[in-house]
Design a protein around this motif. Structure first.
Motif, PDB file in Angstrom:
ATOM      1  N   ILE A  83      50.006 -10.174  86.452  1.00  0.00           N
ATOM      2  CA  ILE A  83      49.625  -8.873  85.911  1.00  0.00           C
ATOM      3  C   ILE A  83      49.083  -9.022  84.495  1.00  0.00           C
ATOM      4  N   LEU A  84      49.745  -9.813  83.666  1.00  0.00           N
ATOM      5  CA  LEU A  84      49.253 -10.025  82.306  1.00  0.00           C
ATOM      6  C   LEU A  84      47.870 -10.667  82.317  1.00  0.00           C
ATOM      7  N   ASN A  85      47.628 -11.581  83.233  1.00  0.00           N
ATOM      8  CA  ASN A  85      46.304 -12.206  83.336  1.00  0.00           C
ATOM      9  C   ASN A  85      45.233 -11.200  83.759  1.00  0.00           C
ATOM     10  N   ILE A  86      45.561 -10.332  84.692  1.00  0.00           N
ATOM     11  CA  ILE A  86      44.617  -9.294  85.136  1.00  0.00           C
ATOM     12  C   ILE A  86      44.270  -8.374  83.973  1.00  0.00           C
ATOM     13  N   VAL A  87      45.297  -7.937  83.254  1.00  0.00           N
ATOM     14  CA  VAL A  87      45.091  -7.018  82.129  1.00  0.00           C
ATOM     15  C   VAL A  87      44.296  -7.718  81.017  1.00  0.00           C
ATOM     16  N   TYR A  88      44.655  -8.945  80.716  1.00  0.00           N
ATOM     17  CA  TYR A  88      43.937  -9.722  79.695  1.00  0.00           C
ATOM     18  C   TYR A  88      42.449  -9.820  80.041  1.00  0.00           C
ATOM     19  N   ASP A  89      42.155 -10.187  81.276  1.00  0.00           N
ATOM     20  CA  ASP A  89      40.761 -10.332  81.710  1.00  0.00           C
ATOM     21  C   ASP A  89      40.001  -9.009  81.610  1.00  0.00           C
ATOM     22  N   ALA A  90      40.638  -7.921  82.012  1.00  0.00           N
ATOM     23  CA  ALA A  90      39.989  -6.608  81.955  1.00  0.00           C
ATOM     24  C   ALA A  90      39.679  -6.223  80.505  1.00  0.00           C
ATOM     25  N   LEU A  91      40.613  -6.474  79.606  1.00  0.00           N
ATOM     26  CA  LEU A  91      40.384  -6.165  78.188  1.00  0.00           C
ATOM     27  C   LEU A  91      39.261  -7.026  77.614  1.00  0.00           C
ATOM     28  N   GLU A  92      39.255  -8.308  77.934  1.00  0.00           N
ATOM     29  CA  GLU A  92      38.209  -9.214  77.462  1.00  0.00           C
ATOM     30  C   GLU A  92      36.836  -8.780  77.998  1.00  0.00           C
ATOM     31  N   GLU A  93      36.779  -8.401  79.274  1.00  0.00           N
ATOM     32  CA  GLU A  93      35.515  -7.963  79.877  1.00  0.00           C
ATOM     33  C   GLU A  93      34.949  -6.751  79.152  1.00  0.00           C
ATOM     34  N   ARG A  94      35.815  -5.916  78.628  1.00  0.00           N
ATOM     35  CA  ARG A  94      35.384  -4.716  77.908  1.00  0.00           C
ATOM     36  C   ARG A  94      35.142  -4.970  76.420  1.00  0.00           C
ATOM     37  N   GLY A  95      35.360  -6.224  75.992  1.00  0.00           N
ATOM     38  CA  GLY A  95      35.058  -6.581  74.611  1.00  0.00           C
ATOM     39  C   GLY A  95      36.180  -6.338  73.617  1.00  0.00           C
ATOM     40  N   TYR A  96      37.372  -6.065  74.115  1.00  0.00           N
ATOM     41  CA  TYR A  96      38.519  -5.854  73.231  1.00  0.00           C
ATOM     42  C   TYR A  96      39.165  -7.183  72.861  1.00  0.00           C
ATOM     43  N   ASN A  97      39.898  -7.196  71.751  1.00  0.00           N
ATOM     44  CA  ASN A  97      40.767  -8.320  71.430  1.00  0.00           C
ATOM     45  C   ASN A  97      42.005  -8.121  72.297  1.00  0.00           C
ATOM     46  N   ALA A  98      42.065  -8.853  73.387  1.00  0.00           N
ATOM     47  CA  ALA A  98      43.084  -8.615  74.415  1.00  0.00           C
ATOM     48  C   ALA A  98      44.504  -8.773  73.882  1.00  0.00           C
ATOM     49  N   ILE A  99      44.737  -9.777  73.045  1.00  0.00           N
ATOM     50  CA  ILE A  99      46.082 -10.001  72.519  1.00  0.00           C
ATOM     51  C   ILE A  99      46.511  -8.826  71.651  1.00  0.00           C
ATOM     52  N   ASP A 100      45.640  -8.395  70.741  1.00  0.00           N
ATOM     53  CA  ASP A 100      45.982  -7.253  69.879  1.00  0.00           C
ATOM     54  C   ASP A 100      46.268  -5.994  70.693  1.00  0.00           C
ATOM     55  N   GLN A 101      45.455  -5.764  71.708  1.00  0.00           N
ATOM     56  CA  GLN A 101      45.642  -4.571  72.534  1.00  0.00           C
ATOM     57  C   GLN A 101      46.956  -4.628  73.305  1.00  0.00           C
ATOM     58  N   MET A 102      47.277  -5.797  73.841  1.00  0.00           N
ATOM     59  CA  MET A 102      48.509  -5.933  74.621  1.00  0.00           C
ATOM     60  C   MET A 102      49.742  -5.823  73.722  1.00  0.00           C
ATOM     61  N   VAL A 103      49.673  -6.388  72.526  1.00  0.00           N
ATOM     62  CA  VAL A 103      50.777  -6.247  71.577  1.00  0.00           C
ATOM     63  C   VAL A 103      50.953  -4.784  71.212  1.00  0.00           C
ATOM     64  N   GLY A 104      49.861  -4.093  70.953  1.00  0.00           N
ATOM     65  CA  GLY A 104      49.929  -2.661  70.639  1.00  0.00           C
ATOM     66  C   GLY A 104      50.595  -1.878  71.749  1.00  0.00           C
ATOM     67  N   TYR A 105      50.251  -2.187  72.980  1.00  0.00           N
ATOM     68  CA  TYR A 105      50.863  -1.505  74.118  1.00  0.00           C
ATOM     69  C   TYR A 105      52.357  -1.802  74.199  1.00  0.00           C
ATOM     70  N   ILE A 106      52.727  -3.066  74.071  1.00  0.00           N
ATOM     71  CA  ILE A 106      54.139  -3.437  74.198  1.00  0.00           C
ATOM     72  C   ILE A 106      54.972  -2.792  73.094  1.00  0.00           C
ATOM     73  N   LEU A 107      54.455  -2.781  71.879  1.00  0.00           N
ATOM     74  CA  LEU A 107      55.220  -2.221  70.766  1.00  0.00           C
ATOM     75  C   LEU A 107      55.315  -0.697  70.805  1.00  0.00           C
ATOM     76  N   SER A 108      54.230  -0.050  71.197  1.00  0.00           N
ATOM     77  CA  SER A 108      54.198   1.420  71.127  1.00  0.00           C
ATOM     78  C   SER A 108      54.463   2.127  72.452  1.00  0.00           C
ATOM     79  N   GLY A 109      54.134   1.470  73.545  1.00  0.00           N
ATOM     80  CA  GLY A 109      54.232   2.121  74.848  1.00  0.00           C
ATOM     81  C   GLY A 109      53.056   3.027  75.156  1.00  0.00           C
ATOM     82  N   ASP A 110      52.087   3.066  74.260  1.00  0.00           N
ATOM     83  CA  ASP A 110      50.914   3.924  74.436  1.00  0.00           C
ATOM     84  C   ASP A 110      49.940   3.259  75.411  1.00  0.00           C
ATOM     85  N   PRO A 111      49.748   3.842  76.588  1.00  0.00           N
ATOM     86  CA  PRO A 111      48.884   3.216  77.591  1.00  0.00           C
ATOM     87  C   PRO A 111      47.411   3.171  77.189  1.00  0.00           C
TER      88      PRO A 111
END
Length: 82
Positions: free
Chosen positions: A22-50
């Motif tokens: 699941i983390l790999n799927i989410v990482y790939d989707a974020l990268e495909e959209r041009g986001y910094n995948a690690i920063d986005q995933m950390v933000g989600y884990i810390l805040s819970g904001d989808p």
């Protein structure tokens, strides 16, 4: 196959995936959209904001099936075992 049946099939497939998959799927989707995948995933884990997770490739829905504390637990275990 009707829409309702497809939804249940997709849900079953999500439930069968490992946290790593699941983390790999989410990482790939974020990268495909041009986001910094690690920063986005950390933000989600810390805040819970989808909204930190893109809906591209159903990533937001997929990651939503895992409790955030389970994600953190798995990440720590993985980090300590390597």
């Amino acid at each position: 196959m009707d829409r309702q049946t497809r939804m249940y099939d997709n849900f079953d497939k999500i439930e069968q995936r490992t946290i790593e998959e699941i983390l790999n799927i989410v990482y790939d989707a974020l990268e495909e959209r041009g986001y910094n995948a690690i920063d986005q995933m950390v933000g989600y884990i810390l805040s819970g904001d989808p909204s930190y997770i893109t809906s591209h490739n159903n990533a937001r829905n997929i990651i939503g099936h895992i409790e955030r504390d389970d994600l953190v637990e798995e990440l720590i275990k993985s980090y300590l075992n390597k």
